[in-house]
Design an enzyme around this catalytic site. Structure first.
Site, PDB file in Angstrom:
ATOM      1  N   HIS A 106      -3.727   6.513   3.382  1.00 40.82           N
ATOM      2  CA  HIS A 106      -4.057   5.230   2.755  1.00 40.82           C
ATOM      3  C   HIS A 106      -5.473   4.827   3.174  1.00 40.82           C
ATOM      4  CE1 HIS A 106      -3.982   1.355   1.100  1.00 40.82           C
ATOM      5  NE2 HIS A 106      -3.895   0.717   2.254  1.00 40.82           N
ATOM      6  N   CYS A 125       0.818  -1.229   0.000  1.00 42.84           N
ATOM      7  CA  CYS A 125       0.000   0.000   0.000  1.00 42.84           C
ATOM      8  C   CYS A 125       0.846   1.271   0.000  1.00 42.84           C
ATOM      9  CB  CYS A 125      -0.921   0.000   1.199  1.00 42.84           C
ATOM     10  SG  CYS A 125      -1.850  -1.524   1.333  1.00 42.84           S
ATOM     11  N   ASN A 154     -10.054  -1.179   0.161  1.00 41.43           N
ATOM     12  CA  ASN A 154      -8.601  -1.001   0.151  1.00 41.43           C
ATOM     13  C   ASN A 154      -8.064  -1.461  -1.204  1.00 41.43           C
ATOM     14  OD1 ASN A 154      -5.848  -1.139   0.505  1.00 41.43           O
ATOM     15  ND2 ASN A 154      -5.930  -2.275   2.435  1.00 41.43           N
TER      16      ASN A 154
HETATM   17  N1  ACO Z   1     -18.071 -10.274   8.990  1.00 38.07           N
HETATM   18  C1  ACO Z   1     -18.510 -10.661  10.205  1.00 38.07           C
HETATM   19  N2  ACO Z   1     -17.686 -11.044  11.188  1.00 38.07           N
HETATM   20  C2  ACO Z   1     -16.366 -11.043  10.924  1.00 38.07           C
HETATM   21  C3  ACO Z   1     -15.844 -10.670   9.668  1.00 38.07           C
HETATM   22  C4  ACO Z   1     -16.767 -10.284   8.683  1.00 38.07           C
HETATM   23  N3  ACO Z   1     -16.384  -9.883   7.454  1.00 38.07           N
HETATM   24  N4  ACO Z   1     -14.509 -10.773   9.705  1.00 38.07           N
HETATM   25  C5  ACO Z   1     -14.170 -11.175  10.934  1.00 38.07           C
HETATM   26  N5  ACO Z   1     -15.299 -11.356  11.670  1.00 38.07           N
HETATM   27  C6  ACO Z   1     -15.411 -11.787  13.059  1.00 38.07           C
HETATM   28  C7  ACO Z   1     -14.231 -12.583  13.531  1.00 38.07           C
HETATM   29  O1  ACO Z   1     -14.377 -13.937  13.189  1.00 38.07           O
HETATM   30  C8  ACO Z   1     -14.256 -12.346  15.028  1.00 38.07           C
HETATM   31  O2  ACO Z   1     -15.229 -13.191  15.577  1.00 38.07           O
HETATM   32  P1  ACO Z   1     -14.972 -13.879  17.009  1.00 38.07           P
HETATM   33  O3  ACO Z   1     -14.863 -12.740  17.982  1.00 38.07           O
HETATM   34  O4  ACO Z   1     -16.192 -14.715  17.192  1.00 38.07           O
HETATM   35  O5  ACO Z   1     -13.707 -14.648  16.871  1.00 38.07           O
HETATM   36  C9  ACO Z   1     -14.797 -10.927  15.155  1.00 38.07           C
HETATM   37  O6  ACO Z   1     -15.433 -10.643  13.890  1.00 38.07           O
HETATM   38  C10 ACO Z   1     -13.724  -9.893  15.418  1.00 38.07           C
HETATM   39  O7  ACO Z   1     -12.658 -10.098  14.477  1.00 38.07           O
HETATM   40  P2  ACO Z   1     -11.329  -9.222  14.513  1.00 38.07           P
HETATM   41  O8  ACO Z   1     -10.433  -9.662  13.408  1.00 38.07           O
HETATM   42  O9  ACO Z   1     -10.787  -9.206  15.893  1.00 38.07           O
HETATM   43  O10 ACO Z   1     -11.965  -7.787  14.180  1.00 38.07           O
HETATM   44  P3  ACO Z   1     -11.290  -6.373  14.211  1.00 38.07           P
HETATM   45  O11 ACO Z   1     -12.112  -5.475  15.026  1.00 38.07           O
HETATM   46  O12 ACO Z   1      -9.812  -6.439  14.475  1.00 38.07           O
HETATM   47  O13 ACO Z   1     -11.487  -5.899  12.693  1.00 38.07           O
HETATM   48  C11 ACO Z   1     -10.199  -5.662  10.681  1.00 38.07           C
HETATM   49  C12 ACO Z   1     -10.864  -6.631  11.662  1.00 38.07           C
HETATM   50  C13 ACO Z   1     -11.289  -4.821  10.031  1.00 38.07           C
HETATM   51  C14 ACO Z   1      -9.473  -6.477   9.616  1.00 38.07           C
HETATM   52  C15 ACO Z   1      -9.219  -4.740  11.441  1.00 38.07           C
HETATM   53  O14 ACO Z   1      -8.403  -5.484  12.294  1.00 38.07           O
HETATM   54  C16 ACO Z   1      -8.355  -3.948  10.514  1.00 38.07           C
HETATM   55  O15 ACO Z   1      -8.822  -3.145   9.729  1.00 38.07           O
HETATM   56  N6  ACO Z   1      -7.006  -4.114  10.596  1.00 38.07           N
HETATM   57  C17 ACO Z   1      -6.098  -3.452   9.722  1.00 38.07           C
HETATM   58  C18 ACO Z   1      -6.043  -4.225   8.461  1.00 38.07           C
HETATM   59  C19 ACO Z   1      -5.498  -3.451   7.325  1.00 38.07           C
HETATM   60  O16 ACO Z   1      -5.556  -2.250   7.291  1.00 38.07           O
HETATM   61  N7  ACO Z   1      -4.981  -4.184   6.363  1.00 38.07           N
HETATM   62  C20 ACO Z   1      -4.630  -3.622   5.155  1.00 38.07           C
HETATM   63  C21 ACO Z   1      -3.177  -3.482   4.980  1.00 38.07           C
HETATM   64  S1  ACO Z   1      -3.030  -3.172   3.345  1.00 38.07           S
HETATM   65  C22 ACO Z   1      -1.910  -4.076   2.451  1.00 38.07           C
HETATM   66  O17 ACO Z   1      -0.736  -3.984   2.647  1.00 38.07           O
HETATM   67  C23 ACO Z   1      -2.486  -4.940   1.359  1.00 38.07           C
END
Ligand code: ACO
Length: 328
Positions: free
Chosen positions: A255, A114, A285
């Site tokens: 980003h 990114c 993203n």
């Molecule tokens: N829909 C419903 N539930 C979901 C989904 C979904 N799409 N995805 C995950 N869950 C569930 C999980 O299974 C988990 O359930 P559990 O508590 O029963 O185990 C719960 O939701 C919470 O999951 P987390 O992963 O802990 O959720 P979090 O609040 O951390 O959000 C997210 C996840 C959105 C990915 C966040 O961590 C984030 O944005 N992180 C940064 C990621 C990022 O920016 N990546 C891009 C980098 S770019 C690159 O280089 C390509």
């Protein structure tokens, strides 16, 4: 006498097909409410079959060239930032060179996820300043949909396809310029966000072809934590070197990965939300394309005017991070 390097034109291209959160909820267990609350994303674009990263890149480039008034034949350098190249080799930039008719240009790709578009900006800026090249085309382009495991709800809701481009050239007296850039890498964090398969470490074979190794693998929370700290530090380094105060910055283009990350950055930079550009609700993203698309949209929407000071800041797999402070 050199006056630095300016952005002479911007362009972007998004594939036509829209995939909404509702559409996703029909094939993975998720909901519009979960995705919007956790990320801010409402929909994303998906490239058509046969529409490759280079095609997206070329369309964005033609717009940027048109706006710059510089013909493709006068482009001497093309850098494509992408983690989803058409092929491992040749570089996507070679296909773009041919598609836009920039036959004099040296063309190569860089891989910095990114942060790639801002890495490309720094490289092109330095090469122009050195006198090696005059007019450069930098592009962030991704077809992430080809590397997403569409059965994994924790990643498939996040990504989309698209491309953005900018033409850079030496700045004339009185014109704006790229004031400061910062790029950095932390190779200790390679495991928290990667596409583990498909490369030489783990080639796709008939035995592993069904195991989705050539798709995103991510520890979302770890990435989130690093993203905020790295982006804040990187943005602050260019803000400081450019001699800017928060109130001097007319627009921050971060980003576009997650609205919560964007809000946290705005807060730490002390820039009000109405001066932070957001379009991730429309595109998700798009990795290296995200800042390039956002820059073009902000520009075409009149949110960037001559003389404005803008700050762009990114982070991505690697981990990598990058920033630029620009006077338009
Ligand atoms: N829909 C419903 N539930 C979901 C989904 C979904 N799409 N995805 C995950 N869950 C569930 C999980 O299974 C988990 O359930 P559990 O508590 O029963 O185990 C719960 O939701 C919470 O999951 P987390 O992963 O802990 O959720 P979090 O609040 O951390 O959000 C997210 C996840 C959105 C990915 C966040 O961590 C984030 O944005 N992180 C940064 C990621 C990022 O920016 N990546 C891009 C980098 S770019 C690159 O280089 C390509």
């Amino acid at each position: 006498m050199s006056h630095g390097v300016t952005i002479a034109g911007t362009g972007s291209y998004l594939p036509e097909k829209i995939l909404t959160n509702h559409d996703l909820s029909e094939f993975v267990e998720t909901s519009d409410e979960w995705i919007v609350t956790r990320t801010g994303i409402k929909e994303r674009r998906i490239a058509a079959e046969g529409e490759n990263t280079s095609h997206l890149a070329a369309k964005a480039s033609l717009q940027a060239l048109e706006q710059s008034g510089i013909p493709a034949a006068d482009i001497e350098l093309i850098i494509v930032a992408t983690i989803t190249p058409d092929t491992f080799t040749p570089a996507t930039a070679c296909y773009v060179q041919e598609q836009i008719g920039a036959s004099r240009a040296v063309a190569f790709d860089i891989s910095a996820a990114c942060s790639g578009f801002l890495y490309a900006m720094k490289i092109a800026k330095r090469l122009i300043e050195s006198g090696a090249f005059a007019n450069a085309l930098i592009i962030g382009a991704e077809k992430l949909s080809a590397f997403v495991d569409w059965s994994d709800r924790s990643t498939c809701v996040l990504f989309g396809d698209g491309a953005g481009a900018a033409v850079l050239r030496p700045s004339a007296e009185g014109e704006g310029k790229i004031i400061a850039t910062d790029i950095g890498t932390d190779g200790k964090q390679t495991s928290i966000l990667s596409i583990p398969g498909g490369g030489s470490a783990c080639p796709t074979t008939p035995q592993n072809v069904g195991e989705s190794l050539a798709t995103f693998s991510m520890s979302g929370r770890e990435v989130f934590k690093h993203a905020v700290t790295r982006m804040k530090n990187s943005a602050n380094s260019v803000i400081e070197r450019a001699g800017l105060q928060p109130e001097d910055i007319s627009l921050v283009i971060p980003h576009q990965a997650n609205l919560r990350i964007i809000d946290a950055i705005a807060d730490r930079l002390a820039v009000p939300n109405d001066r932070v550009f957001v379009n991730l609700h429309k595109y998700g993203n798009t990795s290296a394309a995200a800042i390039a698309i956002a820059l073009d949209e902000a520009h075409r929407e009149g949110k960037i005017q001559r003389g404005d000071k803008i700050v762009m800041v990114a982070f991505g797999a690697g981990l990598t991070w990058a920033s630029a402070a620009i006077e338009w």
